[in-house]
Motif scaffolding. Structure first.
Motif, PDB file in Angstrom:
ATOM      1  N   CYS A  25       0.820  -1.222   0.000  1.00  0.00           N
ATOM      2  CA  CYS A  25       0.000   0.000   0.000  1.00  0.00           C
ATOM      3  C   CYS A  25       0.847   1.263   0.000  1.00  0.00           C
ATOM      4  O   CYS A  25       1.895   1.334   0.663  1.00  0.00           O
ATOM      5  CB  CYS A  25      -0.904   0.026   1.230  1.00  0.00           C
ATOM      6  N   TYR A  26       0.332   2.247  -0.711  1.00  0.00           N
ATOM      7  CA  TYR A  26       0.900   3.599  -0.685  1.00  0.00           C
ATOM      8  C   TYR A  26      -0.247   4.597  -0.803  1.00  0.00           C
ATOM      9  O   TYR A  26      -0.896   4.691  -1.838  1.00  0.00           O
ATOM     10  CB  TYR A  26       1.898   3.791  -1.826  1.00  0.00           C
ATOM     11  N   TYR A  51       1.767  -3.803   4.012  1.00  0.00           N
ATOM     12  CA  TYR A  51       3.100  -3.193   4.000  1.00  0.00           C
ATOM     13  C   TYR A  51       2.965  -1.758   3.509  1.00  0.00           C
ATOM     14  O   TYR A  51       2.598  -1.519   2.353  1.00  0.00           O
ATOM     15  CB  TYR A  51       4.049  -3.991   3.110  1.00  0.00           C
ATOM     16  N   ASP A  52       3.233  -0.828   4.411  1.00  0.00           N
ATOM     17  CA  ASP A  52       3.076   0.586   4.117  1.00  0.00           C
ATOM     18  C   ASP A  52       4.356   1.117   3.478  1.00  0.00           C
ATOM     19  O   ASP A  52       5.418   1.123   4.094  1.00  0.00           O
ATOM     20  CB  ASP A  52       2.772   1.342   5.413  1.00  0.00           C
ATOM     21  N   GLY A  77       8.478   1.698  -4.117  1.00  0.00           N
ATOM     22  CA  GLY A  77       8.193   0.899  -5.300  1.00  0.00           C
ATOM     23  C   GLY A  77       7.540  -0.426  -4.942  1.00  0.00           C
ATOM     24  O   GLY A  77       7.922  -1.076  -3.960  1.00  0.00           O
ATOM     25  N   LYS A  78       6.553  -0.820  -5.741  1.00  0.00           N
ATOM     26  CA  LYS A  78       5.807  -2.049  -5.450  1.00  0.00           C
ATOM     27  C   LYS A  78       6.702  -3.277  -5.485  1.00  0.00           C
ATOM     28  O   LYS A  78       6.544  -4.199  -4.683  1.00  0.00           O
ATOM     29  CB  LYS A  78       4.665  -2.196  -6.459  1.00  0.00           C
ATOM     30  N   GLY A  79       7.647  -3.312  -6.420  1.00  0.00           N
ATOM     31  CA  GLY A  79       8.557  -4.449  -6.484  1.00  0.00           C
ATOM     32  C   GLY A  79       9.360  -4.604  -5.209  1.00  0.00           C
ATOM     33  O   GLY A  79       9.564  -5.726  -4.713  1.00  0.00           O
ATOM     34  N   ASN A  80       9.811  -3.488  -4.653  1.00  0.00           N
ATOM     35  CA  ASN A  80      10.560  -3.542  -3.392  1.00  0.00           C
ATOM     36  C   ASN A  80       9.687  -4.054  -2.250  1.00  0.00           C
ATOM     37  O   ASN A  80      10.154  -4.799  -1.382  1.00  0.00           O
ATOM     38  CB  ASN A  80      11.096  -2.152  -3.051  1.00  0.00           C
ATOM     39  N   VAL A  81       8.412  -3.647  -2.248  1.00  0.00           N
ATOM     40  CA  VAL A  81       7.503  -4.106  -1.189  1.00  0.00           C
ATOM     41  C   VAL A  81       7.266  -5.611  -1.295  1.00  0.00           C
ATOM     42  O   VAL A  81       7.318  -6.335  -0.295  1.00  0.00           O
ATOM     43  CB  VAL A  81       6.159  -3.352  -1.277  1.00  0.00           C
ATOM     44  N   GLY A 183       9.385  -1.524  -9.325  1.00  0.00           N
ATOM     45  CA  GLY A 183       8.096  -0.854  -9.421  1.00  0.00           C
ATOM     46  C   GLY A 183       6.977  -1.753  -9.888  1.00  0.00           C
ATOM     47  O   GLY A 183       6.954  -2.965  -9.645  1.00  0.00           O
ATOM     48  N   PHE A 184       6.021  -1.151 -10.627  1.00  0.00           N
ATOM     49  CA  PHE A 184       4.813  -1.854 -11.039  1.00  0.00           C
ATOM     50  C   PHE A 184       5.067  -2.903 -12.117  1.00  0.00           C
ATOM     51  O   PHE A 184       4.168  -3.690 -12.433  1.00  0.00           O
ATOM     52  CB  PHE A 184       3.775  -0.845 -11.550  1.00  0.00           C
TER      53      PHE A 184
END
Length: 325
Positions: A25-26, A51-52, A77-81, A183-184
């Motif tokens: 989430c962001y 995961y914020d 970045g979503k990939g990192n999350v 990222g996405f």
């Protein structure tokens, strides 16, 4: 009908499987509360993880109040999350969705069942249902079609929704999948990784809905589209090196041979080499083309060895999970 993409072998039955719902989430304070409630209702035995990713609103506070386990991921970045989630969380089944309330939580139990049947990844297919009616961004629709056609053509597959964020995984997939994207573009990377390694995939149509009013998309149509295409280009180069380098080498070689033939014909008629620069350039093109073809062959052998090592890693993690169960 769901699209069965692989033949599933027998799998030891998992009694009382542990289930983790993963929500990167962001700035999703408008929707995250409802999303957490919906997944807790759909999967009462699951643990919901939010995961914020450096939100500046009340996303984390609202998620915690609704009973989710909230953790922070400072790398944007979503990939990192997703990388952090896969590293941190151990479960038998993982369900990944977004915190924007675009994916129906009531589809999750069926996705979990398919993972427990033996599939490595279950794909929530938006494009076979309501995506093109609900999504109001025409360039996103065009991008989905472009990516789908490119990947299916190159890998000889029939995946309908390459870029969906609604997926379910087994333990082995999560612990052996190398998250490289930041990222996405990570969903595209997941799909290519699965096709390249001949994993067991199952597509399940889901009812997609657009974001509710007031919820803002974090996608950059042009920027993220370029990143996705760059990811496809990079992964084709890594996973399909022989077709990639071989085709370029073949084109250069043919051009070089055509130019060399024209110089040879002139020499046949006149007995004199009239175009030395053309001859030198043509020979260099032929040499460069042959080097690319040879490089493609070598890299193809290395890619096959990587796939062998991946299978060994998969077997190791599957064995560890069976011992744990």
């Amino acid at each position: 009908m769901a699209n069965d993409l692989a033949i599933v072998g027998t799998m030891p039955e998992i009694t009382n499987p542990t289930i983790a719902v993963l929500l990167p989430c962001y700035n999703e304070e408008i929707t995250i509360g409802k999303v957490v409630r919906d997944f807790r209702t759909a999967l009462p035995s699951a643990t919901v993880y939010v995961y914020d990713n450096n939100s500046t609103d009340r996303t984390a506070e609202i998620a915690a109040a609704e009973g989710a386990v909230v953790r922070k991921e400072p790398r944007q970045g979503k990939g990192n999350v997703i990388r952090a989630m896969f590293e941190d969380i151990d479960a038998d089944v993982y369900v990944m969705a977004d915190g924007d309330d675009t994916y129906p939580a009531d589809a999750a139990p069926a996705m979990v069942s398919k993972v427990l049947e033996g599939y490595d990844m279950v794909i929530g297919d938006r494009l076979s249902s309501t995506y093109f009616q609900e999504n109001k961004r025409p360039f996103h629709n065009f991008g989905n079609r472009l990516v789908r056609g490119s990947i299916n053509g190159l890998f000889g597959a029939h995946v309908t929704d390459i870029m969906t964020g609604y997926r379910a995984f087994n333990f082995t997939f999560v612990k052996t999948y190398p998250v490289l994207s930041r990222g996405f573009e990570v969903e595209t990377e997941m799909t290519i990784h699965s096709l390249n390694n001949n994993l067991r995939l199952f597509e399940m149509p889901i009812q997609y809905r657009d974001r509710p009013e007031g919820s803002v998309s974090k996608l950059d149509t042009v920027g993220d589209g370029i990143k996705v295409m760059s990811t496809i280009f990079r992964m084709i180069r890594e996973y399909k090196p022989l077709p990639f380098f071989g085709s370029i080498g073949l084109i250069l070689s043919v051009i070089g041979l055509v130019l060399t033939s024209s110089v040879t014909i002139d020499f046949w008629h006149t007995g004199v080499v009239l175009r030395f620069p053309t001859l030198i350039g043509a020979v260099m093109l032929v040499i460069a083309g042959l080097l690319l073809i040879v490089s493609g062959i070598i890299l193809d052998v290395m890619a096959k060895n990587d796939r062998k090592l991946f299978v060994i890693d998969q077997n190791r993690f599957a064995f560890l999970q069976r011992r744990h169960d």
